[in-house]
Design a protein around this motif. Structure first.
Motif, PDB file in Angstrom:
ATOM      1  N   ASN A 130       0.856  -1.177   0.000  1.00  0.00           N
ATOM      2  CA  ASN A 130       0.000   0.000   0.000  1.00  0.00           C
ATOM      3  C   ASN A 130       0.900   1.236   0.000  1.00  0.00           C
ATOM      4  OD1 ASN A 130      -1.643   2.158   0.596  1.00  0.00           O
ATOM      5  ND2 ASN A 130      -2.785   1.091   2.207  1.00  0.00           N
ATOM      6  N   ASP A 137       0.359   4.277  -0.057  1.00  0.00           N
ATOM      7  CA  ASP A 137      -0.002   5.420   0.790  1.00  0.00           C
ATOM      8  C   ASP A 137       0.819   5.414   2.082  1.00  0.00           C
ATOM      9  OD1 ASP A 137      -1.891   6.564  -0.936  1.00  0.00           O
ATOM     10  OD2 ASP A 137      -3.424   5.153  -0.259  1.00  0.00           O
ATOM     11  N   LYS A 194       4.017   7.358   2.030  1.00  0.00           N
ATOM     12  CA  LYS A 194       3.934   8.828   2.093  1.00  0.00           C
ATOM     13  C   LYS A 194       4.080   9.326   3.525  1.00  0.00           C
ATOM     14  CE  LYS A 194       0.567   9.022  -1.665  1.00  0.00           C
ATOM     15  NZ  LYS A 194      -0.893   9.148  -1.816  1.00  0.00           N
ATOM     16  N   GLY A 226      -4.921   7.428   1.995  1.00  0.00           N
ATOM     17  CA  GLY A 226      -4.784   8.040   0.672  1.00  0.00           C
ATOM     18  C   GLY A 226      -5.647   9.273   0.491  1.00  0.00           C
TER      19      GLY A 226
END
Ligand code: PLP
Length: 404
Positions: free
Chosen positions: A5, A7, A10, A143
């Protein structure tokens, strides 16, 4: 082949507490004879009060007997705890919340992170700046926050509501309309509060624009002033727009025991669907409730002895808060918070950055605190001290700061 994943990639590193730990380590290696006092901790330190210990022992004994053994807890939590909360936290305060609108959980951290799962991915969140990092980080994982700007330290798709001395550390209604608004009062890290009338403005706004407020009431027990609301449901219309998160951590010392609750009134709807129904479905599937033993301990928080003992414990921390607040004032600092919260927020002197002041305090007073910039860009130029140390250490730390 599995894919990760992205996200999660980030997420910004938990720079704050790891940097503090490194700086302390270096300092101690270089100054082994110096005795550090830590006023940076965001965790309680006093033992559980006798009424809670007694309830825990009793519940443990029940588990040893087939006749009183308890297996899986009911999905919403045990009735005895939900009724105690509905009565003491809501009905007795004149707030219309029923026990079946309370979902018992293993703490407000989990709930504040998980609650975003029941909202659409393109919903836009608004947060105070500075802020408890969980609200933003969990939306990053989902996200929902766009891209991170390293210069401004802000996410492109998050609405930031600066809380600085210019607005008395209270957020102003955002110019851009959010879908989800995170509010926490009394606040971590600033220790600020808002009055019932001021909170009413937010409730009216959320109802007008169709937003939901996620109201974190983790520090409710620290409120001393009459015009500061103990729950968002003291405001008219909150039943159609506000979710409230409760925690037993900071009032009753459950940070290691784990107990909290999410309150979701059945009146928050989109079309025919209620948020209550979605959270009930989620709770039934990804259960994050609390054990029977712990829920019995939570019940004891509302017993007459429990209430009395917990009041004393909160009082212990608040005495520390007063020592810090008044001591810093005497020493010439600009301070806020500390009256309805265990956090004291100070302006760093002589134009020092938050990190420069961290080093200054560490070197000159051997006191550890938390740089405000770690909680968001508007925290730059501020610093947090907490009231969770021992009284003796708190007194000693303030003496040292005064003597710099
Ligand atoms: C400490 C804290 C909590 C409590 O979380 P638990 O999971 O109940 O221990 C929640 N919100 C804020 C802002 C906090 O500082």
């Amino acid at each position: 082949m599995f894919q990760i994943n992205e996200d999660y990639l980030k997420l910004q590193g938990s720079y704050l507490f790891s940097t503090i730990a490194k700086k302390i380590q270096v300092f101690q290696e270089e100054n082994p004879e110096k005795d550090l006092i830590r006023l940076g901790i965001g965790d309680v330190t006093r033992p559980l009060v006798p009424a809670i210990i007694e309830a825990l022992h009793k519940a443990v004994d029940e588990m040893a007997d087939a006749k009183t053994f308890h297996g899986y807890a009911p999905e919403l939590g045990y009735e005895f705890l939900r009724s105690a909360m509905a009565k003491n936290d809501y009905t007795d305060r004149g707030c219309d919340i029923s026990k079946d609108e309370i979902f018992i959980s293993d703490g407000a951290k989990g709930d504040s992170g998980n609650i975003q799962e029941i909202f659409a991915k393109d919903n836009k969140i608004a947060v105070c700046d500075p802020v408890y990092p969980v609200y933003v980080d969990t939306n990053v994982m989902a996200g929902r926050t766009g891209t991170f700007n390293k210069e401004t330290e802000m996410w492109s798709d998050v609405i930031y509501m600066p809380c600085t001395k210019e607005n008395d550390f209270k957020p102003e209604l955002p110019k851009e309309t959010p879908d989800i608004i995170y509010l926490c009062f009394p606040n971590n890290p600033t220790g600020s509060t808002i009055t019932k009338d001021e909170l009413q403005v937010w409730v009216d706004y959320a109802n007008k624009v169709g937003a939901v407020i996620i109201y974190d009431a983790a520090y409710e027990a620290y409120i001393t002033r009459d015009n500061v609301p103990h729950t968002i449901y003291e405001c008219k219309g909150a039943r159609t727009c506000a979710i409230e998160l409760r925690s037993f951590s900071k009032n009753a010392g459950f940070t290691g025991v784990r107990l909290g609750a999410a309150v979701i009134p059945k009146d928050i709807k989109r079309g025919e669907v209620t948020l209550h129904q979605l959270w009930a479905r989620r709770h039934g599937t990804k259960y994050n409730g609390a054990p029977y033993i712990v829920q019995r301990a939570g019940e004891a928080v509302y017993s007459p002895q429990g209430k009395e003992q917990i009041k004393d414990q909160v009082g212990y921390y608040m005495k520390n808060a007063k020592v810090i607040y008044e001591g810093l004032k005497e020493a010439g600092y600009n301070v806020s918070g500390g009256v309805d919260a265990p956090y004291i927020w100070l302006e760093t002197p002589k134009n020092m950055t938050s990190w420069q002041f961290f080093d200054y305090l560490l070197e000159k007073a051997n006191v550890v605190g938390t740089p405000g910039s770690g909680f968001g860009p508007s925290g730059e130029g501020y610093f947090r001290l907490t009231a969770f140390g021992s009284y003796e250490n708190t007194l000693a730390a303030i003496e040292r700061i005064k003597n710099i």
